[in-house]
Write an enzyme that holds these catalytic residues in place. Structure first.
Site, short mmCIF file in Angstrom:
data_model
loop_
_atom_site.label_atom_id
_atom_site.label_comp_id
_atom_site.label_asym_id
_atom_site.label_seq_id
_atom_site.Cartn_x
_atom_site.Cartn_y
_atom_site.Cartn_z
N HIS A 110 0.74 -1.31 0.17
CA HIS A 110 0.02 0.07 -0.04
C HIS A 110 0.94 1.17 0.00
O HIS A 110 1.33 1.44 0.97
CB HIS A 110 -1.01 0.00 1.35
CG HIS A 110 -1.94 1.28 1.39
ND1 HIS A 110 -3.12 1.04 1.27
CD2 HIS A 110 -1.57 2.56 0.94
CE1 HIS A 110 -3.82 2.08 1.49
NE2 HIS A 110 -3.15 3.01 1.41
N HIS B 237 1.65 5.26 -1.64
CA HIS B 237 1.16 6.38 -2.41
C HIS B 237 2.57 7.07 -3.11
O HIS B 237 3.40 7.44 -2.01
CB HIS B 237 0.75 7.51 -1.75
CG HIS B 237 -0.48 7.14 -1.14
ND1 HIS B 237 -1.93 7.10 -1.67
CD2 HIS B 237 -0.75 6.17 0.13
CE1 HIS B 237 -2.86 6.64 -0.80
NE2 HIS B 237 -2.08 5.96 0.09
N LYS C 24 -8.79 -0.32 -6.02
CA LYS C 24 -8.87 0.38 -4.76
C LYS C 24 -10.06 1.08 -4.65
O LYS C 24 -10.39 2.16 -5.40
CB LYS C 24 -7.76 1.29 -4.57
CG LYS C 24 -7.74 2.21 -3.13
CD LYS C 24 -7.53 1.28 -1.94
CE LYS C 24 -7.65 2.04 -0.56
NZ LYS C 24 -6.31 3.07 -0.46
N HIS D 86 -10.31 1.46 1.47
CA HIS D 86 -10.09 1.97 2.59
C HIS D 86 -11.21 1.91 3.53
O HIS D 86 -12.40 2.75 3.21
CB HIS D 86 -9.95 3.49 2.20
CG HIS D 86 -9.63 4.65 3.42
ND1 HIS D 86 -8.28 5.27 3.28
CD2 HIS D 86 -10.28 4.77 4.34
CE1 HIS D 86 -8.35 6.01 4.36
NE2 HIS D 86 -9.43 5.79 5.10
N HIS E 115 -4.76 -0.80 5.66
CA HIS E 115 -4.17 -0.10 6.99
C HIS E 115 -4.99 -0.11 8.22
O HIS E 115 -5.54 0.84 8.53
CB HIS E 115 -3.91 1.51 6.71
CG HIS E 115 -4.70 2.10 5.68
ND1 HIS E 115 -6.36 2.34 5.97
CD2 HIS E 115 -4.88 2.84 4.43
CE1 HIS E 115 -6.95 2.89 4.92
NE2 HIS E 115 -5.99 3.12 4.17
N ASP F 198 1.27 2.48 3.67
CA ASP F 198 0.51 3.68 3.42
C ASP F 198 1.57 4.94 3.52
O ASP F 198 0.91 5.98 4.12
CB ASP F 198 -0.51 3.93 4.44
CG ASP F 198 -1.65 4.67 4.09
OD1 ASP F 198 -1.64 5.27 2.86
OD2 ASP F 198 -2.40 5.21 4.93
C1 NCD Z 1 -3.24 8.91 2.00
C2 NCD Z 1 -2.83 10.14 0.95
O1 NCD Z 1 -2.56 11.09 1.54
O2 NCD Z 1 -3.09 9.74 -0.10
N1 NCD Z 1 -3.55 9.89 3.24
C3 NCD Z 1 -3.27 9.12 4.66
O3 NCD Z 1 -3.44 9.88 5.37
N2 NCD Z 1 -3.23 7.96 4.57
C4 NCD Z 1 -4.82 8.55 1.49
C5 NCD Z 1 -4.98 7.17 2.50
O4 NCD Z 1 -4.59 6.22 2.22
O5 NCD Z 1 -6.18 7.59 3.44
ZN ZN Z 2 -3.27 5.01 1.47
#
Ligand code: NCD
Ligand code: ZN
Length: 335
Positions: free
Chosen positions: A12, A14, A95, A134, A168, A240
């Site tokens: 997971h 970003h 997702k 999520h 998460h 995450d």
């Molecule tokens: C994530 C993001 O900023 O893309 N933020 C987070 O607090 N985890 C999005 C997510 O996974 O909720």
């Molecule tokens: Zn995330």
């Protein structure tokens, strides 16, 4: 003391896009063999072309590193069998975001009407495409995840062939749900294994520890630690890691997301060692994800050494968790 991890996976992640991608992608590609790339960029990844283009930009940014970006699509209830079967080979999962629940999730799902979800979720079941969720309602912030558990269970029961990954997870309620349904799995971040709400807001407010779902109580953290360090086979690592520029974190209206990707392996080594479970880190960091997703990532062995590692104050304009602090383990070599 040394520890070698084979084919570490971050299920997971970003990476963002454009300039930020050039900072984040090489950092993850260095110490991981692959990662499941979240689709909540702007605009979200919701077509085959957008997915292929984003994958191309990631591969360009990692510059010859031995690393597989495992791509995801942003869930829409309009997807059908024909659309999904055409791009099936290009994606690892889809997702689903409840509408407006987190960063760039405005186009997500509102209400969880099984009739509306039937076409895409039946197609995903038939094609063997896992659904990552999520799982938060728009209720009181500390209760959002626990309130979502019945929705996970409703989906798991209605679509028994669909692999559903509770992303998460942060609560004991989610941990308990894992063993009630054969088709429910979970990712756990490193920060939720380490912090509680007290660390975020119990003293001076810590914007770099603010994320969604918010860190919960110590009993929740303990439940997460138990399944992670004891190698529960339905639980795998997903950082995450969610970078935002410093200006979006240190301001009035702090963006949600903690940047952990470059420090995740040293932090996990420290945690598993503290629980005398270093031997189980391999399954949490790779083996379970390979089994759950049925993937064979490129071979990579990452050797960590028990030596001090000074976490940088920043990576470009991104402040990592534990910035400026010294960790007990560091990455010594990657092969
Ligand atoms: C994530 C993001 O900023 O893309 N933020 C987070 O607090 N985890 C999005 C997510 O996974 O909720
Ligand atoms: Zn995330």
């Amino acid at each position: 003391m040394h520890l070698t991890l084979n084919d570490p996976l971050d299920m997971h992640l970003h990476l963002r896009d454009h300039e930020m991608l050039k900072i984040t992608a090489p950092l993850s590609a260095h110490s991981f063999s692959g990662a499941l790339i979240m689709p909540n960029i702007i605009p979200p990844v919701d077509t085959k072309q957008a997915l292929l283009d984003y994958k191309h930009r990631i591969i360009e940014a990692i510059d010859n590193e031995n690393f597989t970006p495992l791509m995801t699509l942003f869930f829409r209830d309009t997807y059908n069998y024909k659309f999904l079967s055409d791009m099936h080979d290009e994606l690892t999962a889809i997702k689903l975001y409840p509408a407006g629940i987190t960063t760039n999730s405005e186009g997500g799902v509102s209400g969880f009407d099984l009739e509306k979800l039937k076409t895409p979720l039946t197609a995903m079941s038939e094609l063997g495409i896992p659904l990552c969720i999520h799982g938060e309602t728009n209720g009181f912030v500390m209760d959002r995840e626990a309130e979502f558990v019945p929705i996970y269970e409703k989906l798991a029961t209605a679509f028994p062939q669909l692999k559903i990954i509770m992303e998460h997870i942060t609560t004991k309620e989610s941990v308990q749900a894992l063993d009630r349904h054969a088709n429910l799995y979970a990712t756990i971040t490193v920060h939720h294994l380490l912090i509680t709400l007290d660390d975020v807001a119990g003293g001076m407010l810590k914007p770099h520890l603010f994320c969604k779902p918010i860190a919960k109580r110590s009993e929740d953290r303990d439940a997460l630690i138990q399944v992670a360090v004891n190698a529960h086979p339905k639980v795998m690592f997903g950082s995450d890691s969610a970078p935002h520029p410093k200006s979006a974190k240190e301001c009035c209206g702090c963006a949600a997301g903690i940047f952990t990707a470059p420090i995740a392996l040293p932090l996990l080594a420290e945690l598993f060692e503290a629980h005398d479970k270093l031997d189980n880190l391999q399954s949490f960091i790779s083996d379970h994800a390979k089994n759950i997703y049925n993937i064979t990532p490129p071979k990579k062995s990452v050797t960590l050494k028990k030596e001090p590692f000074d976490v940088p104050q920043s990576y470009g304009d991104i402040i990592p968790m534990r910035a400026g602090e010294t960790l007990k383990w560091k990455i010594a070599s990657v092969q």
